[in-house]
Design an enzyme around this catalytic site. Sequence first.
Site, short mmCIF file in Angstrom:
data_model
loop_
_atom_site.label_atom_id
_atom_site.label_comp_id
_atom_site.label_asym_id
_atom_site.label_seq_id
_atom_site.Cartn_x
_atom_site.Cartn_y
_atom_site.Cartn_z
N ASP A 95 54.07 128.74 69.58
CA ASP A 95 55.03 127.65 69.42
C ASP A 95 55.33 127.38 67.95
OD1 ASP A 95 52.28 126.73 69.40
OD2 ASP A 95 53.06 124.69 69.25
N GLU A 160 50.15 124.43 70.09
CA GLU A 160 49.27 124.10 68.97
C GLU A 160 49.85 123.00 68.11
OE1 GLU A 160 47.74 124.21 64.86
OE2 GLU A 160 49.79 124.63 65.55
#
Length: 468
Positions: A95, A160
């Site tokens: 991400d 994350e």
Amino acid sequence: MPMNLPTRSDATMTQPVDDPTAERLAAALRCATVSADDPHRLDTTAFDRLDAHLRQSFPLVHAELELRRFGPSRLYRWPGTEPTGVAAILLAHQDVVPVDDPQRWTHPPFAGVVDDEYIWGRGAIDDKSRVLAALEAVESALADGLRPRRTIYLAFGHDEEVFGGDGAVPMAEHLRQAGVYADLLLDEGGVITADVIEGVRQPVATIMLGEKGYATVRLSVTDTGGHSSMPGTQTAIGRIARAVHRIQTHPMPLRLTPVIADMLHRLRTVMHGPRGHLLGLARIAPSLITRVMATQPQTAALVRTTTAPTVIRGGVRANVLPAQAEALVNFRILPGDSVAAVLRHCRKVVRDPQVRFDVVGTATEPSTVTAPGPAFDLVADLARAVVPGIAVTTGLVPGATDSRHYADLALTRCNFAPVVLDERDLASIHGTDERLSRVNYARLITFNRRLIEYFATTGTPQTSGADS
């Protein structure tokens, strides 16, 4: 003496990746895998496109490694040839953070532009390059018939940037339930900086051994409100403003932790001039060193729990006294402090019973800091092999990474990537014009490949004897 690492000409360390390799990373950057605080708002189609790209680009990986999905997160298991435990857990995340102002970028942030020198796009440094570099290394190792002697895991989270609750947390729990305990946990965090540390001429590799905690404290006040023409001696906004001011001007105490003392000791050998002499006092006059470090934001973060007021709210109109006001203050917590200690500190310095304090959102305690050991020596020696002439030191990640969820699953934790970044590169992380040079990408892939070669030939890190 350094470890017995696989040898290769140093000339390969400065050669950029070829066009097909650069394009595979660029294609991943075109997948706008932006993390979302609300899982229901996650653009899963972008992760589906990335999944299809990874499967097509790395067929041997997906044919020979076991892949378990946790939503868009990916946990690969590469079984070792010997049933003797786990060599490493290699972390990275798919991400990326959103882009505030794409018009300021040289190239559109999700265009994945490749030129002669750089691969451009959001995630080029943080952190898709590490995902792709690991897969490139494993794919090439499989093609060459290499297999690790002990099992290796690759864990690529999808959230994350919003604390990993749906990615890293269940993946780590799965490993925990499986009884996994590795020699090495490797994640993002430290890099090799060039021309960033004043007084040090050579590039410095900072291999982080832990990270700070995280907490946001909400200060809130309720008052009677009323007309602005008849204010009392204290209003809700005035009370909140005073509380924020007291917290900001009374930070938590300075403290030299063992890992930062070790970092300074290692830097002293390569730092020239008065600063080098000053670092020699770290072990006999730590309070002096912490006061000097506290004068700059970058170094102050290493010696105290930092305080950052970030949001203040209250009021609806200029002529109305607000009945409520609140502020948010973010703390990055030094090992040895705690979330509870932060709350106690806030109440102590504000000294106002009308102000309420609550921890809001995600909060994490500081991680355990692992001591340098054989696995640290291995990472340091590999970094020196990939980027000759560097200095190596330890450190502490000031932000939050997925590795905090895996901290109890490995003997040694290292947050590090062997990419050489200057101040402009560092500013592009979560900022504008994020890009990674082809040379740096080659270093990442080579580092991962050499790590695999080591585990294929040796299996377990051994003490090197080098002053690393």
